[in-house]
Scaffold this active site. Structure first.
Site, PDB file in Angstrom:
ATOM      1  N   LYS A  45       0.813  -1.208   0.000  1.00 44.90           N
ATOM      2  CA  LYS A  45       0.000   0.000   0.000  1.00 44.90           C
ATOM      3  C   LYS A  45       0.852   1.266   0.000  1.00 44.90           C
ATOM      4  O   LYS A  45       0.403   2.333   0.388  1.00 44.90           O
ATOM      5  CB  LYS A  45      -0.948  -0.011   1.191  1.00 44.90           C
ATOM      6  CG  LYS A  45      -1.974  -1.120   1.055  1.00 44.90           C
ATOM      7  CD  LYS A  45      -3.063  -0.946   2.053  1.00 44.90           C
ATOM      8  CE  LYS A  45      -4.130  -1.984   1.847  1.00 44.90           C
ATOM      9  NZ  LYS A  45      -5.224  -1.809   2.781  1.00 44.90           N
ATOM     10  N   GLY A  57       1.035   6.528   0.331  1.00 39.08           N
ATOM     11  CA  GLY A  57       0.714   5.387   1.173  1.00 39.08           C
ATOM     12  C   GLY A  57      -0.733   5.523   1.547  1.00 39.08           C
ATOM     13  O   GLY A  57      -1.194   6.624   1.854  1.00 39.08           O
ATOM     14  N   ALA A 171       3.945  -2.259  15.116  1.00 38.51           N
ATOM     15  CA  ALA A 171       3.627  -3.679  14.956  1.00 38.51           C
ATOM     16  C   ALA A 171       3.696  -4.426  16.288  1.00 38.51           C
ATOM     17  O   ALA A 171       2.965  -5.401  16.488  1.00 38.51           O
ATOM     18  CB  ALA A 171       4.569  -4.325  13.940  1.00 38.51           C
ATOM     19  N   CYS A 174       0.115  -2.769  17.970  1.00 39.36           N
ATOM     20  CA  CYS A 174      -1.170  -2.859  17.272  1.00 39.36           C
ATOM     21  C   CYS A 174      -1.335  -4.233  16.626  1.00 39.36           C
ATOM     22  O   CYS A 174      -0.513  -4.626  15.798  1.00 39.36           O
ATOM     23  CB  CYS A 174      -1.258  -1.768  16.196  1.00 39.36           C
ATOM     24  SG  CYS A 174      -2.777  -1.834  15.223  1.00 39.36           S
ATOM     25  N   THR A 177      -1.256  -4.502  12.677  1.00 40.96           N
ATOM     26  CA  THR A 177      -0.034  -4.058  11.999  1.00 40.96           C
ATOM     27  C   THR A 177       0.996  -5.173  12.081  1.00 40.96           C
ATOM     28  O   THR A 177       1.142  -5.797  13.124  1.00 40.96           O
ATOM     29  CB  THR A 177       0.519  -2.780  12.677  1.00 40.96           C
ATOM     30  OG1 THR A 177      -0.495  -1.777  12.698  1.00 40.96           O
ATOM     31  CG2 THR A 177       1.742  -2.251  11.960  1.00 40.96           C
TER      32      THR A 177
END
Length: 189
Positions: A45, A57, A171, A174, A177
């Site tokens: 993305k 992004g 990451a 969350c 992520t």
């Protein structure tokens, strides 16, 4: 978490932008989740537009984000690569067009001159830069990545290293992520 129809909500991607030391970096993770299930771990993305002179992004519904990036590419062609003008015109369309109004996505966009956030509410936001640089974050873990990037911006680290570390920190916090990071970099003024 469910949407208005009771279907599981899609959580997609964390995107962070860091502008420091003559470089602008947009980095994103690759996770797409539907409810409590990871659907894909390597979604891309973050990409280039406008003959490679613009990086974007996007976070949100993937098909919606692709639709918006295609529209942005068309606006860039229409306005001779003028990113701010193209974004304002896209935001007008996004806000007023019945079809586009239903799209659920956000975008971070940058060229050598500008770094912007585009939202479905018609916002084209340029953050106020600090003495050290500019940071922005969107998506499921965007606030975590933003906080991490802000904490790292005044260190000796370069823009890409800050973006990568910020995403790894997001990451770790969350669940929407992951650490599959895609990075695009351009020179900036």
């Amino acid at each position: 978490m469910t949407d208005q129809l009771g279907a599981p909500s899609m959580h997609a991607t964390t995107i962070v932008l860091v502008r420091k030391g003559g470089k602008t970096v947009i980095a994103g993770d690759g996770q797409v989740s539907l409810g409590q299930t990871i659907i894909k771990g390597n979604a891309r993305k973050v990409r280039r537009l406008g003959k490679g002179e613009v990086i974007i992004g996007f976070a949100g519904a993937t098909a919606d984000a692709f639709t918006l990036s295609e529209r942005l590419e068309a606006k860039l062609e229409q306005y001779s690569g003028q990113l701010l003008r193209a974004c304002v015109e896209l935001a007008k369309d996004w806000r007023t067009d019945r079809y586009l109004r239903r799209l659920e996505a956000m975008m971070l966009v940058a060229d050598k001159n500008a770094a912007l956030v585009l939202t479905g509410t018609g916002d084209v936001l340029e953050p106020e830069p600090s003495a050290e640089g500019v940071v922005m974050g969107i998506g499921s873990g965007g606030n975590y990545a933003l906080a991490a990037a802000r904490a790292l911006i005044d260190t000796d680290l370069d823009a890409e290293t800050i973006a990568r570390r910020a995403l790894r920190i997001a990451a770790d916090i969350c669940v929407y992520t992951n650490s599959n990071i895609v990075v695009e970099t351009i020179d900036s003024l």
